[in-house]
Structures are given as C-alpha cells and as structure tokens.
Design a protein around this motif. Structure first.
Motif, PDB file in Angstrom:
ATOM      1  N   ASP A  15       0.715  -1.178  -0.039  1.00 40.54           N
ATOM      2  CA  ASP A  15      -0.050  -0.196  -0.038  1.00 40.54           C
ATOM      3  C   ASP A  15       0.897   1.283   0.031  1.00 40.54           C
ATOM      4  O   ASP A  15       1.834   1.210   0.557  1.00 40.54           O
ATOM      5  N   LYS A  16       0.240   2.265  -0.594  1.00 38.58           N
ATOM      6  CA  LYS A  16       1.111   3.648  -0.607  1.00 38.58           C
ATOM      7  C   LYS A  16       0.498   4.376   0.510  1.00 38.58           C
ATOM      8  O   LYS A  16      -0.771   4.523   0.819  1.00 38.58           O
ATOM      9  N   VAL A  34       4.404   0.541   2.161  1.00 39.06           N
ATOM     10  CA  VAL A  34       4.171  -0.093   3.030  1.00 39.06           C
ATOM     11  C   VAL A  34       4.915  -1.598   2.706  1.00 39.06           C
ATOM     12  O   VAL A  34       4.609  -2.213   1.860  1.00 39.06           O
ATOM     13  N   GLY A  35       6.006  -2.034   3.633  1.00 35.27           N
ATOM     14  CA  GLY A  35       6.871  -3.161   3.561  1.00 35.27           C
ATOM     15  C   GLY A  35       6.061  -4.391   4.262  1.00 35.27           C
ATOM     16  O   GLY A  35       4.977  -4.355   4.446  1.00 35.27           O
ATOM     17  N   LYS A  36       7.020  -5.112   4.855  1.00 33.64           N
ATOM     18  CA  LYS A  36       6.698  -6.233   5.630  1.00 33.64           C
ATOM     19  C   LYS A  36       6.059  -6.158   6.980  1.00 33.64           C
ATOM     20  O   LYS A  36       6.538  -4.969   7.505  1.00 33.64           O
ATOM     21  N   PHE A  37       5.228  -6.893   7.432  1.00 31.36           N
ATOM     22  CA  PHE A  37       4.433  -6.771   8.576  1.00 31.36           C
ATOM     23  C   PHE A  37       5.450  -7.370   9.777  1.00 31.36           C
ATOM     24  O   PHE A  37       5.663  -8.745   9.576  1.00 31.36           O
ATOM     25  N   ASN A  84      -7.747   4.114  -3.344  1.00 37.11           N
ATOM     26  CA  ASN A  84      -7.811   3.748  -4.729  1.00 37.11           C
ATOM     27  C   ASN A  84      -6.311   3.146  -4.991  1.00 37.11           C
ATOM     28  O   ASN A  84      -5.745   3.747  -5.963  1.00 37.11           O
ATOM     29  N   GLN A  85      -5.810   2.503  -4.252  1.00 31.94           N
ATOM     30  CA  GLN A  85      -4.560   1.806  -4.542  1.00 31.94           C
ATOM     31  C   GLN A  85      -4.493   1.005  -6.006  1.00 31.94           C
ATOM     32  O   GLN A  85      -5.343   0.421  -6.211  1.00 31.94           O
ATOM     33  N   HIS A  86      -3.497   1.560  -6.692  1.00 34.68           N
ATOM     34  CA  HIS A  86      -3.091   0.615  -7.849  1.00 34.68           C
ATOM     35  C   HIS A  86      -1.743  -0.176  -7.702  1.00 34.68           C
ATOM     36  O   HIS A  86      -0.901   0.424  -7.305  1.00 34.68           O
ATOM     37  N   TYR A  87      -1.962  -1.335  -7.681  1.00 38.60           N
ATOM     38  CA  TYR A  87      -0.806  -2.559  -7.515  1.00 38.60           C
ATOM     39  C   TYR A  87      -0.538  -2.882  -8.984  1.00 38.60           C
ATOM     40  O   TYR A  87      -1.234  -3.033  -9.874  1.00 38.60           O
TER      41      TYR A  87
END
Length: 88
Positions: A15-16, A34-37, A84-87
């Motif tokens: 996510d951004k 967002v990187g790893k949890f 409105n995330q675009h992956y």
C-alpha cells in the motif's frame, strides 16, 4: 498473501501512504510504500532510499512512525492511506 492490521482501514504490504506531517526521514507530501509486517501492530514503512525503513503503526491516533529514542533530533511522521490503490 499480505498480513493486515485489524482495523476498518486495513493496510496491506505494498500500500501507498501519503506523508502529511514529515521530518528528516519522511517528506511531507511524498508517498511511501508499506513493507513487511512485523506483527499485528507494527509494519515496515520504506524511506524511499535503498531498502531502508522505520517501523510504523496504526491505531486510533492514526498512522505514524514514532521517534521516541531520538525525540530531540526527529519529530514523529504522520501518514494517510491513499484510497484507490493501484498495484503493479
């Protein structure tokens, strides 16, 4: 499958986030990934340089990176999730 923080505004790996209050590590108005949890509370938030990151959290205060140990040098950075995330 990405892990999620349990909240009405779920955050996922990739996510951004938009920085709304910046500091020396995160610039206001810039977007960060967002990187790893790490666990159900903390996740990596990339700084944009190499694979560097700090640990962020999301709670009822919002999304932020807290710099307690370096309070005199850095203020906390605050973020909003971009809708409105675009992956890729």
């Amino acid at each position: 499958m990405a892990k999620k923080i349990e909240d009405k505004n779920m955050i996922n790996t990739g996510d951004k986030l938009l920085c709304r209050i910046g500091n020396n590590c995160y610039l206001e108005g810039e977007t960060y990934i967002v990187g790893k949890f790490v666990n159900g509370r903390y996740f990596e938030l990339m700084t944009g340089s190499n694979n560097d990151h700090w640990y962020a959290t999301m709670n009822n205060e919002g999304i932020y990176v807290r710099f307690n140990a370096m309070r005199d040098e850095f203020s906390d950075a605050w973020f909003d999730k971009i809708n409105n995330q675009h992956y890729s």
